[in-house]
Write an enzyme that holds these catalytic residues in place. Structure first.
Site, PDB file in Angstrom:
ATOM      1  N   CYS A  30      -1.552   1.669  -3.053  1.00  0.00           N
ATOM      2  CA  CYS A  30      -2.542   2.743  -2.891  1.00  0.00           C
ATOM      3  C   CYS A  30      -1.951   4.150  -2.876  1.00  0.00           C
ATOM      4  CB  CYS A  30      -3.312   2.582  -1.588  1.00  0.00           C
ATOM      5  SG  CYS A  30      -3.374   0.934  -0.891  1.00  0.00           S
ATOM      6  N   GLU A  82     -26.269  14.971  -3.613  1.00  0.00           N
ATOM      7  CA  GLU A  82     -27.656  15.206  -3.181  1.00  0.00           C
ATOM      8  C   GLU A  82     -28.636  14.292  -3.925  1.00  0.00           C
ATOM      9  OE1 GLU A  82     -29.558  19.053  -4.295  1.00  0.00           O
ATOM     10  OE2 GLU A  82     -27.728  19.424  -5.435  1.00  0.00           O
ATOM     11  N   CYS A 117       0.822  -1.213   0.000  1.00  0.00           N
ATOM     12  CA  CYS A 117       0.000   0.000   0.000  1.00  0.00           C
ATOM     13  C   CYS A 117       0.854   1.261   0.000  1.00  0.00           C
ATOM     14  CB  CYS A 117      -0.930  -0.016   1.210  1.00  0.00           C
ATOM     15  SG  CYS A 117      -1.868   1.493   1.389  1.00  0.00           S
TER      16      CYS A 117
HETATM   17  C1  LIG Z   1      -1.094  -0.920  -7.600  1.00  0.00           C
HETATM   18  C2  LIG Z   1      -1.938  -1.208  -6.392  1.00  0.00           C
HETATM   19  C3  LIG Z   1      -2.879  -0.293  -5.986  1.00  0.00           C
HETATM   20  C4  LIG Z   1      -3.656  -0.544  -4.866  1.00  0.00           C
HETATM   21  N1  LIG Z   1      -4.595   0.381  -4.512  1.00  0.00           N
HETATM   22  C5  LIG Z   1      -5.353   0.181  -3.418  1.00  0.00           C
HETATM   23  C6  LIG Z   1      -6.292   1.161  -2.999  1.00  0.00           C
HETATM   24  O1  LIG Z   1      -6.461   2.195  -3.635  1.00  0.00           O
HETATM   25  N2  LIG Z   1      -7.003   0.924  -1.873  1.00  0.00           N
HETATM   26  C7  LIG Z   1      -6.842  -0.220  -1.142  1.00  0.00           C
HETATM   27  O2  LIG Z   1      -7.505  -0.377  -0.105  1.00  0.00           O
HETATM   28  N3  LIG Z   1      -5.967  -1.173  -1.531  1.00  0.00           N
HETATM   29  C8  LIG Z   1      -5.221  -0.999  -2.635  1.00  0.00           C
HETATM   30  N4  LIG Z   1      -4.305  -1.947  -3.009  1.00  0.00           N
HETATM   31  C9  LIG Z   1      -4.227  -3.206  -2.241  1.00  0.00           C
HETATM   32  C10 LIG Z   1      -3.399  -3.022  -0.961  1.00  0.00           C
HETATM   33  O3  LIG Z   1      -2.137  -2.510  -1.293  1.00  0.00           O
HETATM   34  C11 LIG Z   1      -3.272  -4.338  -0.233  1.00  0.00           C
HETATM   35  O4  LIG Z   1      -4.556  -4.867  -0.002  1.00  0.00           O
HETATM   36  C12 LIG Z   1      -2.553  -4.212   1.105  1.00  0.00           C
HETATM   37  O5  LIG Z   1      -1.280  -3.653   0.936  1.00  0.00           O
HETATM   38  C13 LIG Z   1      -2.452  -5.577   1.780  1.00  0.00           C
HETATM   39  O6  LIG Z   1      -1.695  -5.489   2.953  1.00  0.00           O
HETATM   40  P1  LIG Z   1      -0.922  -6.763   3.512  1.00  0.00           P
HETATM   41  O7  LIG Z   1      -0.367  -6.351   4.832  1.00  0.00           O
HETATM   42  O8  LIG Z   1      -1.783  -7.941   3.449  1.00  0.00           O
HETATM   43  O9  LIG Z   1       0.248  -7.047   2.472  1.00  0.00           O
HETATM   44  P2  LIG Z   1       1.405  -6.093   1.858  1.00  0.00           P
HETATM   45  O10 LIG Z   1       1.075  -4.659   2.062  1.00  0.00           O
HETATM   46  O11 LIG Z   1       1.616  -6.590   0.511  1.00  0.00           O
HETATM   47  O12 LIG Z   1       2.641  -6.410   2.788  1.00  0.00           O
HETATM   48  C14 LIG Z   1       3.304  -7.635   2.749  1.00  0.00           C
HETATM   49  C15 LIG Z   1       4.750  -7.385   3.087  1.00  0.00           C
HETATM   50  O13 LIG Z   1       5.390  -8.642   3.352  1.00  0.00           O
HETATM   51  C16 LIG Z   1       6.704  -8.594   2.834  1.00  0.00           C
HETATM   52  N5  LIG Z   1       7.128  -9.991   2.686  1.00  0.00           N
HETATM   53  C17 LIG Z   1       6.626 -10.912   1.810  1.00  0.00           C
HETATM   54  N6  LIG Z   1       7.205 -12.108   2.039  1.00  0.00           N
HETATM   55  C18 LIG Z   1       8.109 -11.944   3.053  1.00  0.00           C
HETATM   56  C19 LIG Z   1       8.993 -12.808   3.738  1.00  0.00           C
HETATM   57  N7  LIG Z   1       9.057 -14.110   3.457  1.00  0.00           N
HETATM   58  N8  LIG Z   1       9.766 -12.288   4.721  1.00  0.00           N
HETATM   59  C20 LIG Z   1       9.696 -10.969   5.049  1.00  0.00           C
HETATM   60  N9  LIG Z   1       8.855 -10.107   4.428  1.00  0.00           N
HETATM   61  C21 LIG Z   1       8.063 -10.597   3.457  1.00  0.00           C
HETATM   62  C22 LIG Z   1       6.567  -7.813   1.547  1.00  0.00           C
HETATM   63  O14 LIG Z   1       7.803  -7.255   1.156  1.00  0.00           O
HETATM   64  C23 LIG Z   1       5.543  -6.747   1.953  1.00  0.00           C
HETATM   65  O15 LIG Z   1       6.170  -5.578   2.421  1.00  0.00           O
HETATM   66  C24 LIG Z   1      -3.490  -1.738  -4.125  1.00  0.00           C
HETATM   67  C25 LIG Z   1      -2.529  -2.671  -4.527  1.00  0.00           C
HETATM   68  C26 LIG Z   1      -1.770  -2.409  -5.646  1.00  0.00           C
HETATM   69  C27 LIG Z   1      -0.749  -3.426  -6.072  1.00  0.00           C
END
Ligand SMILES: Cc1cc2nc3c(=O)[nH]c(=O)nc-3n(C[C@H](O)[C@H](O)[C@H](O)COP(=O)(O)OP(=O)(O)OC[C@H]3O[C@@H](n4cnc5c(N)ncnc54)[C@H](O)[C@@H]3O)c2cc1C
Length: 460
Positions: A48, A442, A43
């Site tokens: 986002c 509205e 995000c």
């Molecule tokens: C282009 C784009 C636009 C988006 N726009 C929106 C929006 O407008 N509104 C909205 O609500 N959502 C949006 N989303 C979705 C939103 O980003 C995700 O739903 C949200 O980030 C999910 O959070 P999370 O904590 O599940 O995973 P993430 O935010 O993906 O975090 C997971 C983290 O785990 C880390 N990781 C993975 N594997 C390992 C490992 N083995 N060891 C250590 N670290 C690891 C990754 O590096 C990452 O930092 C968008 C997504 C994208 C791709």
């Protein structure tokens, strides 16, 4: 929990992992969090937030054009992509530092390394270190998926790379029909590129209300985005500095950027999950119960890695609910119904609750109210655009079960309308609410004429 190095090990420092860590630490847990890339996750770093900044940038073009009808004469506007990207990166770095500081202040130990499971209670870090944890939370999110392999796929970028292109492309092919594809089509077009959106399905934004899908497509096309449905990119060929995208329809498109936004897959691979006995669901994400607990009692999963509702506020809510359940003594399940969602396309979409099709298949009687009109601003600007507002109502209880908006401010409108939908407001409550004039919103409280009523029996 004294036999363990930590009470909780969180794998993944994104929206869900960060919130879960902080709340668990506030409940008194000893927490360690591993992040392999950058704290903040998708995000903040490549989802986002940077996307919305690019959306803002892309909307100035229309604003400059619209100003003329209101008497403004502006010098020819020029746009500099490197300035936008540098400023965006500065803001993302600030946010990353803020997230890190919040975690540290809460007492969470951060390790900037990849982590995987060695067994149900042991996390193995990339440097070989092993940490024993009473509970493990998997919050590893998702990653772009390119779909079936095609020749030349190495020339395509995903949304990850789109945030770091060295220069602004002039001709862009975006493959995909979901919100990320549609949003980037709008961003590139707004910034001046010729954009073709290619989608194999019959219309964009599958899962959204059909009127919304139709309306958005019509407006995107009016604003110069070419939308090709029923076909896909079958091969990509490099021709000098550019690319030829060969379509399954036999056509060929030349572009200096081919972006695939063809879905995302949960980050479950090579995580040691199988070895630890953690089950994967049919949707490719971690299988979890209503408290986000996996098939292994001390291992939980939240956010995109569970592939439930892949949105930031949902991941955050699931993270907090997990921490309250396991460390706060209060079992908390997250309600995944009536989650508002937006598409920051041109024009914008906001939606909450049931689509008309869903309502018609689930309710005995469905009433639909619709308004479509030229917004006031467009009268002087001359912009060729219309807004759509739609309420889906349970015809038996009079409850508003869905609200769908396409047009400027749609996301902001629907965030507020979501409170009414969630709390069970009736159409009569909407009607009794005084209008705020002159606004687009509205219309949500002044639509009196049903545009359609469907009785399920009659439809069957
Ligand atoms: C282009 C784009 C636009 C988006 N726009 C929106 C929006 O407008 N509104 C909205 O609500 N959502 C949006 N989303 C979705 C939103 O980003 C995700 O739903 C949200 O980030 C999910 O959070 P999370 O904590 O599940 O995973 P993430 O935010 O993906 O975090 C997971 C983290 O785990 C880390 N990781 C993975 N594997 C390992 C490992 N083995 N060891 C250590 N670290 C690891 C990754 O590096 C990452 O930092 C968008 C997504 C994208 C791709």
């Amino acid at each position: 929990m004294a036999d363990y190095d930590v009470d909780l090990f969180v794998i993944g420092g994104g929206s869900g992992g960060v919130r879960a860590s902080r709340v668990a630490a506030q409940h008194g847990a000893r927490v360690m969090l591993a992040e392999e890339y950058r704290v903040g996750g998708t995000c903040v770093i490549r989802g986002c937030v940077p996307k919305k900044l690019l959306v803002y940038a892309s909307r100035f073009r229309a604003e400059f054009e619209d100003a003329a009808g209101f008497g403004w004469t502006l010098p020819h506007a020029t746009f500099d992509w490197p300035t936008l990207i540098a400023n965006k990166d500065k803001e993302i770095a600030r946010l990353e530092a803020a997230y890190t500081a919040t975690l540290e202040k809460a007492g969470v130990a951060i390790v900037k390394r990849r982590a995987v499971l060695a067994d149900a209670h042991t996390v193995q870090l990339a440097d070989g270190q092993r940490v024993r944890a009473a509970y493990v939370l998997i919050a590893t999110g998702g990653a772009p998926s390119y779909g079936d392999p095609i020749p030349g796929i190495e020339h395509a970028i995903s949304s990850n790379e789109a945030f770091h292109l060295p220069r602004m492309p002039t001709h862009v092919v975006v493959q995909g029909g979901g919100y990320i594809a549609v949003e980037f089509a709008g961003i590139f077009a707004g910034l001046g590129a010729h954009v073709t959106l290619v989608y194999r399905g019959e219309n964009i934004l599958r899962g959204f209300d059909d009127d919304v899908r139709q309306h958005l497509r019509m407006d995107m096309e009016k604003h110069g985005i070419r939308v090709l449905t029923g076909c896909k990119v079958a091969a990509i060929e490099r021709t000098g500095a550019r690319f030829s995208a060969h379509l399954s329809s036999g056509n060929q498109l030349t572009a200096d950027c081919v972006m695939f936004a063809t879905g995302r897959r949960a980050n479950v691979a090579k995580m040691g999950l199988e070895e630890a006995g953690v089950a994967i669901a049919k949707n490719g994400g971690l299988a979890v119960d209503e408290y986000s607990r996996t098939s292994v009692g001390n291992i939980y999963g939240i956010g995109d890695v569970t592939n439930r509702v892949n949105l930031t506020p949902v991941a955050i809510r699931e993270g907090a609910a997990f921490a309250d359940t396991v460390f706060g003594g209060k079992a908390t399940a997250v309600d995944h119904t009536n989650v508002p969602t937006a598409v920051f396309s041109d024009p914008e979409v906001g939606a909450v609750g049931l689509t008309e099709t869903q309502a018609r298949s689930r309710l005995a009687r469905t009433d639909v109210y619709k308004a479509m009109f030229k917004p006031l601003k467009a009268t002087l600007s001359g912009r060729d655009t219309t807004v759509l507002l739609k309420l889906v109502v349970d015809g038996v209880t009079d409850r508003v079960v869905g609200c769908h908006v396409v047009g400027e401010g749609a996301a902001e409108m629907v965030q507020v309308a979501a409170i009414a939908v969630r709390t069970g407001a009736s159409k009569a409550d909407f009607d009794a609410t005084m209008a705020l004039h002159p606004t687009t919103a509205e219309e949500l409280v002044t639509m009196r004429q049903k545009s359609a009523t469907y009785a399920r029996e009659a439809a069957e």
